[in-house]
Design a protein around this motif. Sequence first.
Motif, PDB file in Angstrom:
ATOM      1  N   ARG A   7       7.508 -27.484  35.910  1.00 50.70           N
ATOM      2  CA  ARG A   7       8.740 -27.871  36.622  1.00 50.70           C
ATOM      3  C   ARG A   7       8.442 -28.175  38.085  1.00 50.70           C
ATOM      4  O   ARG A   7       8.851 -29.198  38.630  1.00 50.70           O
ATOM      5  N   ARG A  51       8.886 -31.931  39.580  1.00 50.32           N
ATOM      6  CA  ARG A  51      10.035 -32.199  40.452  1.00 50.32           C
ATOM      7  C   ARG A  51       9.650 -32.295  41.916  1.00 50.32           C
ATOM      8  O   ARG A  51      10.259 -33.022  42.677  1.00 50.32           O
ATOM      9  N   GLU A  94      14.524 -22.688  33.919  1.00 46.36           N
ATOM     10  CA  GLU A  94      13.342 -23.545  34.078  1.00 46.36           C
ATOM     11  C   GLU A  94      13.426 -24.753  33.145  1.00 46.36           C
ATOM     12  O   GLU A  94      13.146 -25.881  33.554  1.00 46.36           O
ATOM     13  N   LEU A 100      13.061 -29.167  33.497  1.00 47.76           N
ATOM     14  CA  LEU A 100      11.883 -29.922  33.025  1.00 47.76           C
ATOM     15  C   LEU A 100      12.288 -31.340  32.633  1.00 47.76           C
ATOM     16  O   LEU A 100      13.390 -31.558  32.132  1.00 47.76           O
TER      17      LEU A 100
END
Length: 435
Positions: A325, A329, A351, A355
């Motif tokens: 993640r 990101r 989480e 994703l």
Amino acid sequence: MTSRAALANPACPAPDGAADGAALPVVRERGQNEVFCGLTGIIWLHRKIQDAFFLIVGSRTCAHLMQSAAGVMIFAEPRFATAILEERDLAGLADANDELDREVARLLERRPDIKLLFLVGSCPSEVIKLDLSRAAVRLSQAYAGRTRVLSYSGSGLDTTFTEGEDAALAALVPEMPAAGDAAAPELLVLGTLADVVEDQMARLFAAFGLERVRFVPPRHAGDLPAVGPNTRLLLAQPFLAETARLLERRGATRLAAPFPLGEEGTTLWLKAAADAFGVPAERFEQVTAAARARARAALEPQRAALAGKRIFFFPDSQLEPPLARFLARELGMVPVEVATPYLHRGLMAPELALLPPDTRLVEGQHLDNQLDRCRDARPDLTVCGLGLANPLEAEGLTTKWAIELVFTPIQGYEQAGDLADLFARPLRRAGLLRV
Ligand code: SF4
């Protein structure tokens, strides 16, 4: 998480409904796996609880694993050792118990500073036959008022790598006193953080105005917090499902949050605690603004190196989804496959929601099948255990040792740049070797 949109990093588009990975399908695999056993958790736990000692009841294999995995630490004043059960112990369990008692007596005579002794089980059959929980009760009575003796299993049959910490912390839960209904609300941060990271987090919580914050594991064995209905539980590590379950059974309320990796993860993690304790949004912004800006600045050059690079995770520590993640990101990497030894959907929900929706999520391992997929995918970077790294490098793949991600302080704002660099470094090295 109501605060997500407000905190979104402009570099990372906020997930919106159908675009997030909350509903990602999970491929479950079973087969040969390549993961350390739970004994390895002792390597970071023994540094954390300064007056605890870990006595592995095991074989020469266990001793060798600890010596090679712990590396140079064995030469420092160690807080762990292996009581090796030789074949003669198979002659009778009474002999093995007597031998264990003698080992403990020798150890405690030499080391009166030990306040908490963990007997750590392993997988040789002669150890499995020994009832270490009964031995712990017997020895606790023998050393009452001086040393508490607890037991847990680090066996490769029961635990993988980071699950050793879960088993050790779960053994501590019954030792925590009960906090009644009238107790003041307290934040309990669960999971080993390097002392430097723990101190940074403690300063941020204090700046929010949170006066009652406790960390487990504690630095001293006698410093366990009370737990009850007014305990708010915030996990700092994703691999503590059993300990979290036991604390929730004691009345604690778990705060749902991503894990504190990267600027965004750390902000959302802190925000979950701040919201639970009614910290005003302006105060939160005021306290975190400078550290967030530093983290973003530290990530910027790494983003240039990592954006667009494809990454493949073999299962190792259960840190894989939060790492993927963060990399996707905040650094623009593309997770091709994210495999993890166990996936606890409840703990991991915040989480998974962050994703990318086309991430291939795998729980468990079938090593041959996974190697085939990795070779087919030809990722730019493969995160894997020590045993796989060299063969994959020989095949021309660039690898990152997963174990470094557990041993290095990576949580929090000040470590965000270092965490990104752990992934950028192997790519730099591969680039130089190609030149
Ligand atoms: Fe090997 Fe089992 Fe000992 Fe771990 S506990 S080192 S897997 S024998």
